[in-house]
Design an enzyme around this catalytic site. Structure first.
Site, PDB file in Angstrom:
ATOM      1  N   SER A   1      35.993  32.089 -20.031  1.00  0.00           N
ATOM      2  CA  SER A   1      35.391  33.326 -20.595  1.00  0.00           C
ATOM      3  C   SER A   1      36.579  34.176 -20.518  1.00  0.00           C
ATOM      4  O   SER A   1      37.123  34.632 -19.480  1.00  0.00           O
ATOM      5  CB  SER A   1      34.334  33.691 -19.884  1.00  0.00           C
ATOM      6  OG  SER A   1      33.724  35.128 -20.215  1.00  0.00           O
TER       7      SER A   1
ATOM      8  N   SER B   1      25.426  31.979 -18.438  1.00  0.00           N
ATOM      9  CA  SER B   1      26.351  33.006 -18.981  1.00  0.00           C
ATOM     10  C   SER B   1      26.006  34.664 -18.872  1.00  0.00           C
ATOM     11  O   SER B   1      26.654  35.392 -19.415  1.00  0.00           O
ATOM     12  CB  SER B   1      26.548  32.605 -20.327  1.00  0.00           C
ATOM     13  OG  SER B   1      25.110  32.731 -21.239  1.00  0.00           O
TER      14      SER B   1
ATOM     15  N   ASP C   1      21.099  19.810 -21.538  1.00  0.00           N
ATOM     16  CA  ASP C   1      20.658  21.326 -21.574  1.00  0.00           C
ATOM     17  C   ASP C   1      19.563  21.513 -20.584  1.00  0.00           C
ATOM     18  O   ASP C   1      19.083  20.249 -19.881  1.00  0.00           O
ATOM     19  CB  ASP C   1      20.375  21.767 -22.852  1.00  0.00           C
ATOM     20  CG  ASP C   1      20.629  23.205 -23.183  1.00  0.00           C
ATOM     21  OD1 ASP C   1      20.336  24.194 -22.042  1.00  0.00           O
ATOM     22  OD2 ASP C   1      21.342  23.553 -24.116  1.00  0.00           O
ATOM     23  N   ASN C   2      18.924  22.820 -20.314  1.00  0.00           N
ATOM     24  CA  ASN C   2      17.870  22.960 -19.453  1.00  0.00           C
ATOM     25  C   ASN C   2      16.936  24.091 -20.591  1.00  0.00           C
ATOM     26  O   ASN C   2      17.111  25.131 -20.347  1.00  0.00           O
ATOM     27  CB  ASN C   2      18.384  23.567 -18.341  1.00  0.00           C
ATOM     28  CG  ASN C   2      17.003  24.065 -17.487  1.00  0.00           C
ATOM     29  OD1 ASN C   2      16.024  23.968 -17.725  1.00  0.00           O
ATOM     30  ND2 ASN C   2      17.275  25.322 -16.576  1.00  0.00           N
TER      31      ASN C   2
ATOM     32  N   ILE D   1      26.237  28.424 -28.731  1.00  0.00           N
ATOM     33  CA  ILE D   1      27.522  27.561 -29.182  1.00  0.00           C
ATOM     34  C   ILE D   1      27.604  26.178 -29.102  1.00  0.00           C
ATOM     35  O   ILE D   1      28.160  25.644 -30.284  1.00  0.00           O
ATOM     36  CB  ILE D   1      28.828  28.229 -28.411  1.00  0.00           C
ATOM     37  CG1 ILE D   1      29.027  29.574 -28.371  1.00  0.00           C
ATOM     38  CG2 ILE D   1      30.073  27.390 -28.562  1.00  0.00           C
ATOM     39  CD1 ILE D   1      30.125  30.206 -27.188  1.00  0.00           C
TER      40      ILE D   1
ATOM     41  N   ALA E   1      26.337  26.591 -19.121  1.00  0.00           N
ATOM     42  CA  ALA E   1      26.715  27.471 -17.771  1.00  0.00           C
ATOM     43  C   ALA E   1      25.633  28.379 -17.842  1.00  0.00           C
ATOM     44  O   ALA E   1      24.599  28.741 -18.757  1.00  0.00           O
ATOM     45  CB  ALA E   1      27.975  28.437 -18.026  1.00  0.00           C
TER      46      ALA E   1
ATOM     47  N   TYR F   1      29.533  36.359 -13.038  1.00  0.00           N
ATOM     48  CA  TYR F   1      29.765  35.503 -14.171  1.00  0.00           C
ATOM     49  C   TYR F   1      31.204  35.090 -14.253  1.00  0.00           C
ATOM     50  O   TYR F   1      31.673  34.067 -14.303  1.00  0.00           O
ATOM     51  CB  TYR F   1      29.019  35.824 -15.226  1.00  0.00           C
ATOM     52  CG  TYR F   1      29.358  34.902 -16.466  1.00  0.00           C
ATOM     53  CD1 TYR F   1      29.362  33.739 -16.696  1.00  0.00           C
ATOM     54  CD2 TYR F   1      30.302  35.777 -17.427  1.00  0.00           C
ATOM     55  CE1 TYR F   1      29.718  32.952 -17.774  1.00  0.00           C
ATOM     56  CE2 TYR F   1      30.664  35.142 -18.690  1.00  0.00           C
ATOM     57  CZ  TYR F   1      30.468  33.545 -18.761  1.00  0.00           C
ATOM     58  OH  TYR F   1      30.799  32.966 -19.791  1.00  0.00           O
TER      59      TYR F   1
ATOM     60  N   LYS G   1      18.856  34.175 -26.783  1.00  0.00           N
ATOM     61  CA  LYS G   1      19.640  34.309 -25.680  1.00  0.00           C
ATOM     62  C   LYS G   1      19.175  35.681 -25.032  1.00  0.00           C
ATOM     63  O   LYS G   1      19.571  36.450 -24.094  1.00  0.00           O
ATOM     64  CB  LYS G   1      21.095  34.642 -26.224  1.00  0.00           C
ATOM     65  CG  LYS G   1      21.777  33.375 -26.200  1.00  0.00           C
ATOM     66  CD  LYS G   1      23.348  33.642 -26.713  1.00  0.00           C
ATOM     67  CE  LYS G   1      24.105  34.249 -25.729  1.00  0.00           C
ATOM     68  NZ  LYS G   1      24.558  33.602 -24.669  1.00  0.00           N
TER      69      LYS G   1
END
Length: 321
Positions: free
Chosen positions: A113, A76, A31-32, A11, A74, A139, A177
């Protein structure tokens, strides 16, 4: 300057695309990325700097002229079992960003969420008391914890503060993802490899196989919501972001075949044991609150959103947005 956490992810990178298209290049990406291929989502974007999330909070006080933080970063995965990690990453980290925005009086837009709604027994209304909700996984609970914390911050708030309860998001840039990518992405790849899509059988007698219902929302519509919020800084609150429709996984699979001009071929397989009891069989966002705040545009249904995703992106070697 606009800061986007999770900016190399699904996103977040799509939001940066829309910001770039609107002429905004003064962006910091947090970010990571590590050993993933998420860097590929950044290749066609314009931004000032990339900062690893572990270094960002220490650097944040040095930044000047920050207009907004869009916090999409996050953990997620709904299957994540390390709750201590969820607590630090999804709750404490988000609190630190909120406090910075409150101190500087700038906009803070963060990802909540639909997982906070649990099994949906109480409905999916963003106007209900969030303390009543019982998420089904760690989560979802980590996201609810922050929503609850926000509820008690009336005297220390950013100038604009918006939590967005995303429902089932699909679309370009979700390619990295893994198992958490949408059924459209996995289904498209299954079609290419096997000529069919595999869906989980239902373990709930109220729902036939393939008739589990979700509110599937296209990521480009989510970007439109966030751009609108940046243009309407008087809007604050906790909002659902879905289509307001409940559509089946069968419809989602069929739309993927239709986008490829193919006849549907669906196989139903057993649901993994680890998902049973933690699986949402029905979600449908109540969207009245966002529309009442002035949001002006409709959301794509499954047939149209999936067609654009497949034909514009997946069929072109996973073209990034």
């Amino acid at each position: 300057m606009i800061i986007v956490t999770g900016g190399a992810g699904f996103i977040g990178s799509c939001i940066i695309r829309r910001l770039n298209d609107a002429g905004r290049n003064d962006i910091v990406i947090v970010d990571n990325i590590s050993e993933t291929d998420k860097w590929m989502n950044m290749r066609n974007k314009k931004y000032i700097k990339y900062v690893h999330k572990s270094k960002f909070l220490a650097e944040l006080p040095k930044y000047k002229n920050v207009e907004a933080i869009i916090h999409m970063g996050a953990q997620s995965a709904t299957t994540e079992r390390n709750f201590d990690y969820l607590w630090e990453n999804n709750f404490e980290y988000t609190k630190a960003l909120w406090n910075y925005c409150a101190d500087k009086q700038i906009s803070f837009i963060y990802a909540s969420s639909a997982a906070t709604y649990g099994d949906g027994e109480l409905g999916f209304d963003d106007r209900m008391d969030i303390d009543r909700l019982l998420p089904l996984n760690g989560y979802g609970y980590s996201k609810q914890l922050f929503d609850q914390w926000v509820k008690h911050q009336a005297k220390s708030c950013p100038s604009q503060h918006v939590g967005l309860k995303f429902f089932n998001v699909y679309g370009p840039n979700e390619y990295f993802k893994g198992s958490m990518a949408s059924m459209v992405f996995h289904g498209y790849n299954q079609i290419q490899e096997f000529g069919k899509i595999k869906l989980f059988k239902s373990c709930n007698p109220k729902y036939a196989d393939g008739e589990q219902l979700r509110d599937f929302v296209y990521v480009k519509d989510i970007c439109s919501v966030i751009i609108w919020l940046l243009q309407n800084k008087q809007v604050s609150g906790l909002f659902n972001v879905g289509t307001g429709r409940a559509q089946s996984f069968r419809e989602l699979a069929e739309a993927t075949f239709h986008a490829l001009d193919m006849e549907p071929n669906i196989e139903y397989i057993e649901m993994p044991e680890k998902l049973r009891g933690k699986y949402q069989y029905y979600t449908k966002a109540e969207m009245g609150k966002l529309y009442a705040a002035g949001y002006p545009w409709p959301f794509a249904d499954v047939e149209n959103g999936v067609r654009d995703y497949v034909q514009t992106h997946l069929a072109h070697n996973y073209l990034t947005y």
